[in-house]
Design a protein around this motif. Structure first.
Motif, PDB file in Angstrom:
ATOM      1  N   ALA A 139     -17.074 -33.203 -17.984  1.00  0.00           N
ATOM      2  CA  ALA A 139     -18.037 -34.304 -17.818  1.00  0.00           C
ATOM      3  C   ALA A 139     -17.322 -35.654 -17.913  1.00  0.00           C
ATOM      4  N   ALA A 140     -16.330 -35.748 -18.792  1.00  0.00           N
ATOM      5  CA  ALA A 140     -15.586 -37.003 -18.952  1.00  0.00           C
ATOM      6  C   ALA A 140     -14.812 -37.336 -17.673  1.00  0.00           C
ATOM      7  N   VAL A 141     -14.258 -36.312 -17.038  1.00  0.00           N
ATOM      8  CA  VAL A 141     -13.536 -36.541 -15.780  1.00  0.00           C
ATOM      9  C   VAL A 141     -14.520 -37.031 -14.718  1.00  0.00           C
ATOM     10  N   GLU A 142     -15.657 -36.402 -14.663  1.00  0.00           N
ATOM     11  CA  GLU A 142     -16.690 -36.804 -13.696  1.00  0.00           C
ATOM     12  C   GLU A 142     -17.082 -38.277 -13.930  1.00  0.00           C
ATOM     13  N   GLY A 143     -17.354 -38.607 -15.187  1.00  0.00           N
ATOM     14  CA  GLY A 143     -17.753 -39.975 -15.526  1.00  0.00           C
ATOM     15  C   GLY A 143     -16.647 -40.971 -15.208  1.00  0.00           C
ATOM     16  N   CYS A 144     -15.425 -40.565 -15.433  1.00  0.00           N
ATOM     17  CA  CYS A 144     -14.284 -41.450 -15.175  1.00  0.00           C
ATOM     18  C   CYS A 144     -14.146 -41.730 -13.682  1.00  0.00           C
ATOM     19  N   MET A 145     -14.386 -40.715 -12.865  1.00  0.00           N
ATOM     20  CA  MET A 145     -14.308 -40.921 -11.410  1.00  0.00           C
ATOM     21  C   MET A 145     -15.336 -41.969 -10.974  1.00  0.00           C
ATOM     22  N   THR A 146     -16.536 -41.888 -11.536  1.00  0.00           N
ATOM     23  CA  THR A 146     -17.587 -42.860 -11.192  1.00  0.00           C
ATOM     24  C   THR A 146     -17.217 -44.247 -11.709  1.00  0.00           C
ATOM     25  N   ALA A 147     -16.815 -44.298 -12.975  1.00  0.00           N
ATOM     26  CA  ALA A 147     -16.570 -45.603 -13.595  1.00  0.00           C
ATOM     27  C   ALA A 147     -15.324 -46.274 -13.012  1.00  0.00           C
ATOM     28  N   LYS A 148     -14.401 -45.485 -12.515  1.00  0.00           N
ATOM     29  CA  LYS A 148     -13.145 -46.069 -12.021  1.00  0.00           C
ATOM     30  C   LYS A 148     -13.151 -46.325 -10.514  1.00  0.00           C
TER      31      LYS A 148
END
Ligand code: NAP
Length: 504
Positions: free
Chosen positions: A294-303
């Motif tokens: 989930a953190a990787v997913e969120g990071c892709m969106t946020a970055k």
């Protein structure tokens, strides 16, 4: 330096320009004139709007002068009495009609947005809906602009508080969300009864002018919403009028911290209400107890949204030792799979950067990081498409003194740093003069509270990489700004409280 000067008006551009320009001209919402007092105004000179993917000119837009800006302010002042005294329901209805017009024209608005800004078409649609959601929210809020009655300490008097429109407003907006950054301000300002003069960025005036067209179609009266266009050389002149003219009572700016500070100084002379949505430098923390996927997913969106060109972009990715390898491995695989190309191409996730200067800055940040010991895990270079395209990049071994840690990179480059303890993570995250958005992933409920409270940021995403919505207050602390947009707090930027003491 204006983008016009930066790319130069070479022969190649002039000849290539024809096709892109013809395509753009075929759109009925494409306007090249400024919009003042309900009329299209051609101005004496023009500047070119470039397609960031190709460098081709797509339109030649009016350059407004200080006098033109003062005319727009005068128009907004003339329109104010009728607009501000219109029943709130009617102002709300006009905003709802604007939203309907945006929805009916979404295809064309999205193509215009991608043409001038470069983002993938799907993101352009997302931006339009996001912007429209603020218009809707504030149209609803217009009808709930409640005042107060206060129990009086004395017999024979009544104490009342009225919330009234502040008056003529001005808005200066950036190129990264050319439609939504205007809609956010326009919705709140018009809903409460203010009139507005907007100055969009040199790079992206077309979405602003298209909104003006739709506002006219929606029956918003002449002078209520004005768009004053100009290139980067004109911006200080237009900006000075908007800051210093005493008829303008509020300035709302979204853009860089540097320009925000200048505008704040300029507004001091007339003691204006100033709202500033400035640069961020968002930390993105992943703790050992996080759901790594989930953190990787969120990071892709946020970055990587908007090719990394967002004020809330994750700019410093801090990962606790226990999950560091797993996180970096998965993030690298996702980054390597991102498709780069012009925003009109199917399946593209990363469009061009706004101009070549932006690409040079990203290259400099990567070079600086490498020179100080960072290693490239994915990407790291200008993309084969050239000019404004950069490879989605993952760097490891990033450290606090690097430029990409201290400044917004505003590009598709993720830099990762490890940390050991929660206290260290908070210290690193707060080690910035910016304070806009922060994100973290953790599951321990105690940690979720401690870290949420400990982060010195205006917005905190916990187990999510996307925080912004019309219902919530958007804004920063420290040098990221003043005031809030969105939520019921958003009307505060455009209203004054008036205390009425009624003797009986
Ligand atoms: P910018 O250079 O500050 O430009 C923003 C706006 O200010 C543009 O319309 C620009 O006009 C105008 N401007 C520039 N110099 C001016 C002056 N001396 N007087 C009056 N106006 C002036 O920022 P940007 O590069 O367009 O946008 C990127 C920045 O915006 C980033 O730092 C990003 O983080 C920030 N941002 C913040 C938020 C937020 O909500 N906090 C949202 C989006 C972006 P020209 O373009 O014509 O020069």
């Amino acid at each position: 330096m204006s983008r016009r000067q930066f790319v130069g008006l070479g022969l190649r551009m002039r000849t290539d320009a024809r096709s892109a320009r013809q395509q753009a001209q075929a759109m009925s919402l494409l306007h090249e004139d400024a919009y003042i007092d309900g009329r299209w105004f051609s101005g004496a000179e023009r500047f070119e709007v470039l397609d960031p993917a190709t460098g081709e000119a797509v339109a030649a837009v009016a350059r407004c002068t200080a006098d033109d800006t003062r005319r727009a302010v005068a128009a907004a002042e003339r329109a104010l009495p009728a607009w501000s005294t219109l029943p709130a329901r009617e102002r709300a209805a006009a905003l709802h009609r604007l939203v309907e017009a945006m929805a009916a024209n979404e295809d064309e608005l999205a193509r215009l947005l991608t043409r001038e800004q470069g983002k993938p078409l799907a993101e352009a649609r997302g931006e339009l809906r996001y912007g429209a959601s603020f218009l809707t929210f504030f149209a609803e809020e217009a009808r709930r602009l409640y005042g107060e009655t206060i129990p009086s300490p004395r017999a024979g008097s009544r104490l009342l508080v009225l919330r009234q429109p502040i008056g003529v407003g001005a808005a200066i907006t950036p190129w990264n969300f050319p439609s939504a950054m205007i809609a956010r301000k326009l919705g709140a300002a018009l809903a409460v009864g203010c009139t507005l003069v907007v100055k969009p960025a040199e790079a992206t005036p077309l979405s602003a002018l298209a909104l003006a067209d739709l506002a006219e179609q929606a029956g918003i009266p002449a002078g209520v919403f004005n768009v004053v266009t100009g290139d980067a050389d004109d911006a200080p002149t237009i900006g000075r009028v908007l800051c210093e003219d005493p008829r303008v009572r509020a300035l709302s700016f979204t853009g860089s911290t540097e320009v925000g500070k200048l505008l704040l100084r300029q507004c001091a002379a007339t003691v204006k209400r100033v709202s500033l949505e400035l640069g961020g430098n968002a930390p993105f923390l992943v703790f050992d107890d996080a759901d790594v996927e989930a953190a990787v997913e969120g990071c892709m969106t946020a970055k990587f949204r908007n090719a990394g060109q967002t004020c809330v972009a994750a700019n410093r990715i801090l990962v606790q030792r226990g999950v560091y390898e797993a996180f970096v491995e998965q993030l690298g695989a996702r980054i390597a799979a991102l498709r780069v190309g012009p925003g009109f191409d199917e399946g593209v996730a990363i469009g061009p950067l706004i101009d070549e200067a932006a690409l040079l800055k990203v290259e400099e940040h990567v070079a600086d990081a490498r020179a100080r010991g960072a290693t490239v895990r994915v990407g790291g270079r200008r993309h084969a498409l050239g000019r404004t395209f950069f490879e989605p990049t993952l760097l490891e071994g990033v450290s606090p003194e690097m430029r990409m840690t201290r400044e917004e990179t505003f590009g598709p480059v993720a830099g990762v740093m490890p940390f050991e303890t929660e206290a260290e993570a908070l210290r690193m995250a707060n080690d910035s003069r910016a304070g806009l958005a922060a994100y973290f992933y953790a599951r321990d409920v105690g940690r979720v509270w401690r870290v949420s409270e400990g982060l010195e940021y205006g917005m905190v995403g916990v187990n999510t990489g996307l925080v912004s919505t019309a219902e919530a207050p958007f804004g920063g602390v420290k040098e990221s700004g003043l005031g809030r947009e969105g939520s019921h707090h958003g009307v505060e930027e455009w209203t004054e409280l008036k205390y009425v003491c009624l003797g009986m």
